[in-house]
Design a protein around this motif. Structure first.
Motif, PDB file in Angstrom:
ATOM      1  N   ALA A 293       9.166 -16.144  43.966  1.00 46.03           N
ATOM      2  CA  ALA A 293       7.681 -16.134  44.240  1.00 46.03           C
ATOM      3  C   ALA A 293       7.545 -14.942  43.301  1.00 46.03           C
TER       4      ALA A 293
ATOM      5  N   ARG B 209       9.008 -25.816  50.870  1.00 44.76           N
ATOM      6  CA  ARG B 209       9.380 -24.517  51.344  1.00 44.76           C
ATOM      7  C   ARG B 209      10.101 -24.114  49.982  1.00 44.76           C
ATOM      8  N   VAL B 210       9.600 -24.155  48.908  1.00 45.51           N
ATOM      9  CA  VAL B 210       9.576 -23.045  47.449  1.00 45.51           C
ATOM     10  C   VAL B 210       8.222 -22.339  47.627  1.00 45.51           C
ATOM     11  N   ALA B 211       8.165 -21.273  47.409  1.00 51.57           N
ATOM     12  CA  ALA B 211       6.744 -20.483  47.456  1.00 51.57           C
ATOM     13  C   ALA B 211       6.136 -21.025  46.082  1.00 51.57           C
TER      14      ALA B 211
ATOM     15  N   GLU C 195      17.577 -26.740  48.645  1.00 51.26           N
ATOM     16  CA  GLU C 195      17.705 -25.906  49.593  1.00 51.26           C
ATOM     17  C   GLU C 195      19.606 -26.211  50.179  1.00 51.26           C
TER      18      GLU C 195
ATOM     19  N   THR D 267      14.658 -21.701  48.223  1.00 49.71           N
ATOM     20  CA  THR D 267      13.295 -21.884  49.070  1.00 49.71           C
ATOM     21  C   THR D 267      12.326 -20.290  49.826  1.00 49.71           C
ATOM     22  N   GLY D 268      12.106 -20.305  49.473  1.00 46.95           N
ATOM     23  CA  GLY D 268      10.960 -19.215  51.104  1.00 46.95           C
ATOM     24  C   GLY D 268      10.638 -19.088  49.865  1.00 46.95           C
ATOM     25  N   GLN D 269      10.614 -16.865  49.498  1.00 50.48           N
ATOM     26  CA  GLN D 269      10.077 -16.528  48.652  1.00 50.48           C
ATOM     27  C   GLN D 269      10.590 -16.337  47.307  1.00 50.48           C
ATOM     28  N   ARG D 270      12.328 -16.819  47.416  1.00 53.39           N
ATOM     29  CA  ARG D 270      13.074 -16.734  46.044  1.00 53.39           C
ATOM     30  C   ARG D 270      12.409 -16.752  44.677  1.00 53.39           C
TER      31      ARG D 270
ATOM     32  N   SER E 187      22.907 -20.554  51.921  1.00 55.12           N
ATOM     33  CA  SER E 187      21.094 -18.951  52.200  1.00 55.12           C
ATOM     34  C   SER E 187      21.723 -18.672  50.903  1.00 55.12           C
TER      35      SER E 187
ATOM     36  N   ALA F  12      20.139 -20.559  47.952  1.00 59.21           N
ATOM     37  CA  ALA F  12      18.765 -21.378  48.166  1.00 59.21           C
ATOM     38  C   ALA F  12      17.437 -20.699  47.074  1.00 59.21           C
TER      39      ALA F  12
ATOM     40  N   ASP G 236      11.659 -30.531  50.883  1.00 60.63           N
ATOM     41  CA  ASP G 236      12.504 -28.852  51.126  1.00 60.63           C
ATOM     42  C   ASP G 236      11.591 -28.208  49.463  1.00 60.63           C
TER      43      ASP G 236
END
Length: 343
Positions: free
Chosen positions: A268, A292-294, A187, A263-266, A258, A261, A289
């Protein structure tokens, strides 16, 4: 959230169980002197290649073929990518290159735009969202070695890039066997905060390195760039914000950060077997962090309690635990494209 494996096999001596010490000592210039002899095989075999990456972009790389493979198509090619303001000649890149070279890999050490001595190759300025050209470089390597299996490894920002390349592999037509990312940026906004509020040494180091790089860019393209006002800035946030405003299409610093990044669904939909190797005491990449990694069946996260940022030192005069671990992961037999077996 991706499941975290805590690997207890990395046991540095007591005096090296500090994340800041690990991070700083890993790039100590005397280590280059101690390790230089061990890199002679891969360095003596390395030849420069300038890769056409699409849209007129050219990136520099150095390719080494093990002696036993001379005259025959290489079976395995590893593309290695350094961190921000590092280069293909960074100590950690050369150390991993030799580890893989000794295992029979062809090794391609890639320079990002405006890294190493490549500021003259492309007019536009480097930024961390220039993923298409790294995808293009990997595609070019694939075309150069069509009969080979392709492996990717990166450190810090380079690890971030390689994971993003892997996430786009299917759409980009890339056949990647495996990816390893050591201490990857997760992130960017959190990393910038950590650099601002951590030891002043880190921010001073990157400001100095980045300013030097910008001056090289200005010297290469004097009609296009004048960075003299930036030389007076001493913090990364202001420097980044100004360069984003003046030289990119991003509307804000937040939008830019952003943009790279992971993290999130990047990650997935990641299908390439990928491994993150990181330390829970990394002072630059907050371990929080990782939550926050899917989760992805293709992604494995190996964490150590100690190691700092791209450190993982057990002895100053030897390759690091992470470099040896990465080489072992990449050296595993391909398992029908499924997530890498546990080692």
């Amino acid at each position: 959230m991706t499941r975290l494996e805590v690997d207890g096999s990395f046991r540095p001596p007591l005096w090296l169980r500090n994340g800041h010490l690990q991070s700083i000592l890993s790039s100590l210039s005397v280590r280059r002197h101690w390790l230089a002899r061990s890199w002679l095989p891969v360095l003596s075999s390395s030849r420069e290649r300038v890769l056409e990456c699409g849209d007129g972009v050219r990136l520099q790389a150095f390719h080494a073929t093990p002696p036993q493979r001379d005259g025959a198509p290489p079976a395995r090619v590893a593309v290695l990518l350094h961190g921000w303001e590092g280069s293909a000649d960074s100590l950690y890149v050369l150390s991993l290159a030799q580890e893989l070279f000794g295992r029979g890999f062809d090794v391609v050490r890639l320079n990002l735009r405006d890294h190493g001595e490549t500021h003259h190759l492309n007019r536009e300025l480097f930024h961390s969202c220039r993923l298409p050209e790294v995808v293009g470089a990997v595609r070019r390597v694939q075309r150069l070695f069509p009969a080979s299996t392709l492996h990717l490894a990166g450190f810090s920002l380079g690890g971030n890039f390689m994971l993003r390349v892997a996430a786009q592999a299917e759409a980009a037509g890339l056949q990647i066997a495996r990816v390893v990312a050591i201490s990857p940026v997760l992130e960017p906004a959190a990393t910038l905060d950590a650099l601002e509020h951590g030891l002043a040494t880190y921010q001073r180091y990157f400001v100095r390195k980045w300013t030097s790089s910008l001056m090289k860019k200005q010297a290469a393209w004097p009609k296009d760039y004048d960075f003299h006002e930036l030389r007076g800035l001493s913090d990364l946030r202001r420097m980044t914000s100004e360069l984003v405003r003046q030289y990119t299409e991003f509307k804000s610093l937040e939008e830019y950060l952003s943009g790279y990044a992971i993290t999130g669904q990047r990650l997935a939909n990641l299908v390439v077997p990928s491994t993150i190797i990181t330390a829970l005491d990394d002072p630059i990449i907050p371990a929080a962090d990782l939550e926050r990694v899917a989760a992805s069946p293709a992604l494995r996260v190996i964490a150590t309690r100690h190691g700092g940022h791209c450190g993982f030192l057990q002895r100053l005069s030897a390759s690091t635990w992470a470099e040896r671990k990465a080489a072992a992961v990449l050296d595993q037999p391909i398992n029908s494209g499924r997530a890498s077996p546990r080692s």
